[in-house]
Enzyme design. Structure first.
Site, PDB file in Angstrom:
ATOM      1  N   THR A 157       7.402  -4.234 -29.994  1.00 24.26           N
ATOM      2  CA  THR A 157       8.404  -4.742 -29.052  1.00 24.26           C
ATOM      3  C   THR A 157       9.245  -5.793 -29.776  1.00 24.26           C
ATOM      4  O   THR A 157       8.924  -6.192 -30.894  1.00 24.26           O
ATOM      5  CB  THR A 157       7.753  -5.390 -27.816  1.00 24.26           C
ATOM      6  OG1 THR A 157       6.940  -6.497 -28.250  1.00 24.26           O
ATOM      7  CG2 THR A 157       6.918  -4.397 -27.046  1.00 24.26           C
ATOM      8  N   THR A 215       9.591  -6.007 -37.832  1.00 22.45           N
ATOM      9  CA  THR A 215      11.053  -5.967 -37.892  1.00 22.45           C
ATOM     10  C   THR A 215      11.693  -7.104 -37.113  1.00 22.45           C
ATOM     11  O   THR A 215      12.802  -7.541 -37.452  1.00 22.45           O
ATOM     12  CB  THR A 215      11.573  -4.618 -37.357  1.00 22.45           C
ATOM     13  OG1 THR A 215      11.084  -4.425 -36.022  1.00 22.45           O
ATOM     14  CG2 THR A 215      11.103  -3.474 -38.233  1.00 22.45           C
ATOM     15  N   CYS A 216      11.037  -7.591 -36.060  1.00 24.65           N
ATOM     16  CA  CYS A 216      11.601  -8.702 -35.281  1.00 24.65           C
ATOM     17  C   CYS A 216      11.792  -9.940 -36.145  1.00 24.65           C
ATOM     18  O   CYS A 216      12.721 -10.713 -35.936  1.00 24.65           O
ATOM     19  CB  CYS A 216      10.688  -9.045 -34.113  1.00 24.65           C
ATOM     20  SG  CYS A 216      10.535  -7.729 -32.905  1.00 24.65           S
ATOM     21  N   PHE A 217      10.880 -10.144 -37.092  1.00 26.43           N
ATOM     22  CA  PHE A 217      10.887 -11.357 -37.907  1.00 26.43           C
ATOM     23  C   PHE A 217      11.346 -11.096 -39.341  1.00 26.43           C
ATOM     24  O   PHE A 217      11.198 -11.951 -40.209  1.00 26.43           O
ATOM     25  CB  PHE A 217       9.486 -11.982 -37.908  1.00 26.43           C
ATOM     26  CG  PHE A 217       8.937 -12.206 -36.532  1.00 26.43           C
ATOM     27  CD1 PHE A 217       9.443 -13.213 -35.729  1.00 26.43           C
ATOM     28  CD2 PHE A 217       7.941 -11.386 -36.020  1.00 26.43           C
ATOM     29  CE1 PHE A 217       8.951 -13.417 -34.448  1.00 26.43           C
ATOM     30  CE2 PHE A 217       7.441 -11.581 -34.740  1.00 26.43           C
ATOM     31  CZ  PHE A 217       7.948 -12.594 -33.948  1.00 26.43           C
ATOM     32  N   SER A 272       6.584  -4.407 -35.021  1.00 33.72           N
ATOM     33  CA  SER A 272       7.269  -5.213 -33.999  1.00 33.72           C
ATOM     34  C   SER A 272       8.696  -5.466 -34.432  1.00 33.72           C
ATOM     35  O   SER A 272       9.060  -5.242 -35.557  1.00 33.72           O
ATOM     36  CB  SER A 272       6.550  -6.546 -33.801  1.00 33.72           C
ATOM     37  OG  SER A 272       6.617  -7.344 -34.961  1.00 33.72           O
TER      38      SER A 272
END
Length: 702
Positions: free
Chosen positions: A395, A667-669, A702
């Protein structure tokens, strides 16, 4: 007193003045609180909703004929400290009540009272006195908020009587302009007092409002002002405004000359946030004089760097920047992008916000996405998006970036029938539902797509010409160009054999469409061939797709807020600007730039695994680098600034997983997790797997 009008008001004012006299005489039993209380009691007696304002005039007469303003100034200048404090509080309370307690129709009649207070305080206490400056600002606010102006000054709404002459504002406007000029110069030479600079700007804008309203009735060339000013009172007013404009513009030019070097050296002194406010005001004044706007922009043409710095640094959402965007060639792409993005609502995701949640099946990506986006209230879409793919744990922003990219690619896939690719440039396509594109822009996500020029122009409300269809339909462009370039004699001999119709293939069936009423019977000749080409282009690129463009525009407007904002957005950009915003960088991914924007956790830059990694990335194809980037941060297309345009630096984490495992990512970070592979060959094997197109997004968490 009983025989006069409003005896209670006379009594209150008499008590007020008497108490001030006692205080100034130093009487010990005099009550300072009494002054403010009686002042408020008097104001409460003024009827706020009376249609006949004779009563208001009576109260004002009582106030001024009893010399209350003079008494308050006398109290302020008293040698006793408590008297000065009493006068300060009383005058401040009076100003606040006039501005905020009384209706505008009543407060406008108090303007002469405030003007009188300003003049007396200026003479008694001086220009730098704090109470004088407070009263001057209050006068400016009253003048600015007044609804009725004419060339004589500020006018009372009810009897159209001038309550303050225009010339009465000249000294204050000149004083503020002079003080403001000094503050601006100081802001590029040393650290300024920001608060007072902002106050001066506020006063400058306030006093200019009625002056601009007066000049608006007389559009005059500055070149004739000297010769006629001494014979014409109206022209003297115009000359005063022009001198303010000219003097302030010269001050700004001098400031920009110094600012250019400071911007290069990244040495900002502070206080620069007011420059855009002043520029907007001067631009507004420039339009009052013949050639004034041209002079304004000519003065700034050598200071693009400073102007663009101010825009990117200080332009704020909710302000009007149409005056800059109308001259979009005067600023660079980054500034234009910044200004048009301010048209979008800000995306603020909070755990308590009612954000729009989506659960998407990858196998039904297009269908399910459109159900979620097309049917939802635009207001919820603007608050933020939260997305999950079915049967996946990941997410966050990285997943959202991936969804935008995959959805856009699916929308623009010719097999879906939503768009048709242009023959000369397969990246370019025709209209699709606008909400998705607007949301991608609002979330600053590059999706690798650009639009055809004819479509872009129609969104901006502009006409489509022959040159605009070159990429969309090169065959039609070539045919139309030949018609226009043919020898007129040959055209008139019906060498073309054309009438004002166009053959349309609808699902294999040919139909004839008239380009104008009676088109079947109108032969194309040398005199009407230009009209024929224009009508043909309009039919093929405007009329035939009007419904689709309308749907796109409506969807885009749903997100940006209103149709006016959408037209401003597209009018303020060149097609190339929009390409860069939506598609991202056209350049191949630079490994040097990539490496420069990457940090390490668990690894040192000198570790062999890091050396091997970058060596292998250098040897990847351009396509493989995009896939690796997508695996890492869910983006295949970088912003035009490259990696420096991303919202975060990238990270290589040392994974504790076995060397048998493939790399993974958050991927979020912007994190890639790399096991400590013992050899370059093993690392190459693992990278070869994740840089295959069909698995490039399969290992992100993520």
């Amino acid at each position: 007193m009983r025989s006069c009008w409003h005896p209670e008001a006379w009594q209150v004012i008499n008590n007020l003045v008497s108490m001030i006299c006692r205080l100034c005489n130093g009487e010990q039993d005099a009550n300072t609180d009494f002054v403010k209380l009686e002042l408020m009691e008097f104001l409460s007696m003024i009827p706020p909703n009376e249609i006949n304002h004779a009563s208001v005039s009576d109260h004002l007469h009582i106030f001024t004929s009893s010399c209350v303003p003079q008494a308050l100034v006398m109290l302020y200048m008293s040698p006793y400290k408590h008297n000065k404090e009493c006068a300060t509080e009383s005058v401040q309370e009076l100003m606040a009540s006039i501005r905020f307690m009384l209706p505008q129709t009543v407060s406008s009649q108090f303007v002469p009272v405030v003007l009188l207070l300003c003049k007396m305080l200026q003479r008694a206490a001086g220009y730098d006195d704090s109470l004088y400056k407070f009263c001057r600002s209050s006068l400016g606010d009253l003048v600015k908020d007044a609804k009725n102006f004419n060339h004589g000054g500020v006018v009372d709404d009810d009897d159209n009587k001038v309550v303050i002459e225009l010339q009465d504002m000249f000294p204050f406007a000149a004083e503020v302009a002079s003080k403001l000029s000094r503050g601006l110069v100081s802001s590029v030479e040393s650290v300024s007092d920001f608060r007072f600079l902002r106050d001066d700007v506020t006063d400058f804008v306030a006093f200019l409002k009625p002056l601009k309203a007066a000049v608006r009735y007389h559009l005059v060339s500055p070149s004739i002002l000297p010769s006629i000013a001494k014979f014409n009172e109206e022209i003297n007013k115009i000359k005063f405004v022009y001198m303010l404009f000219d003097g302030m513009l010269k001050t700004l030019v001098g400031c920009f000359e110094k600012m250019e070097g400071l911007v290069i050296e990244k040495k900002e002194n502070g206080g620069w946030d007011q420059f855009l406010v002043i520029l907007k005001e001067l631009h507004d004044v420039s339009k009052l004089f013949q050639g004034g706007e041209r002079c304004f922009w000519k003065s700034l043409k050598d200071f693009t760097r400073s102007l663009c710095h101010l825009i990117v640094r200080y332009a704020k959402r909710g302000e009007d920047y149409g005056w800059i965007l109308d001259q979009k060639d005067a600023i660079d792409f980054e500034s234009r992008r910044h200004l048009v993005m301010l048209l979008f609502p800000v995306v603020v995701i909070d755990e308590y916000d009612d954000i729009h949640e989506m659960l998407i099946d990858r196998s039904q990506l297009l269908a399910e996405s459109f159900v979620y986006v097309a049917r939802e209230d635009p207001e919820r879409l603007r608050r933020g998006l939260f997305l999950e793919f079915k049967d996946e744990e990941a997410t966050g922003p990285g997943v959202l970036r991936e969804w935008f990219f995959l959805l856009s690619q699916e929308i623009f896939n010719p097999k879906t029938g939503l768009f048709v690719a242009c023959p000369n440039d397969p990246r370019r396509s025709f209209p699709n539902p606008g909400r998705v594109i607007a949301l991608a822009l609002m979330n600053n996500i590059q999706v690798g797509i650009v639009f055809d020029r004819s479509f872009f122009l129609q969104l901006a409300g502009k006409n489509v010409s022959l040159e605009d269809i070159k990429d969309a339909d090169p065959f039609l462009y070539s045919s139309c160009r030949q018609i226009l370039d043919m020898d007129p004699l040959a055209v008139d001999q019906d060498a073309l054999g054309l009438t004002f119709v166009w053959d349309i293939d609808e699902l294999g069936s040919m139909k004839v469409a008239e380009l104008c009423p009676g088109g079947k019977n109108m032969i194309v000749n040398s005199r009407n061939r230009k009209a024929y080409v224009d009508l043909l282009i309009h039919h093929c690129f405007v009329a035939s797709v009007a419904e689709q463009i309308s749907h796109f525009a409506r969807g885009f407007s749903d997100i940006i807020g209103e149709e006016k904002n959408m037209k401003t957005f597209f009018n303020s950009l060149a097609l190339e600007d929009f390409d860069r915003m939506l598609h991202g960088s056209e350049s191949d991914i630079s490994v040097v730039d990539w490496k420069a924007h990457t940090d390490y956790k668990g690894y040192l830059e000198t570790d062999p695994q890091i050396y091997w990694f970058w060596k292998l990335v250098e040897n990847l194809t351009a396509k493989q680098r995009k896939i690796l980037l997508f695996f890492w941060i869910s983006m295949k297309y970088l912003p035009v600034e490259g990696f420096g345009g991303l919202t975060s630096r990238l990270y290589i984490y040392k994974s504790n997983e076995s060397i048998d495992h493939l790399p993974s990512s958050h991927t979020c970070f912007y994190q890639i997790c790399l096991p400590a592979y013992p050899s370059m060959a093993m690392m190459k094997n693992r990278l070869d797997v994740i840089t295959q197109d069909h698995v490039g997004y399969s290992f992100g968490t993520s």
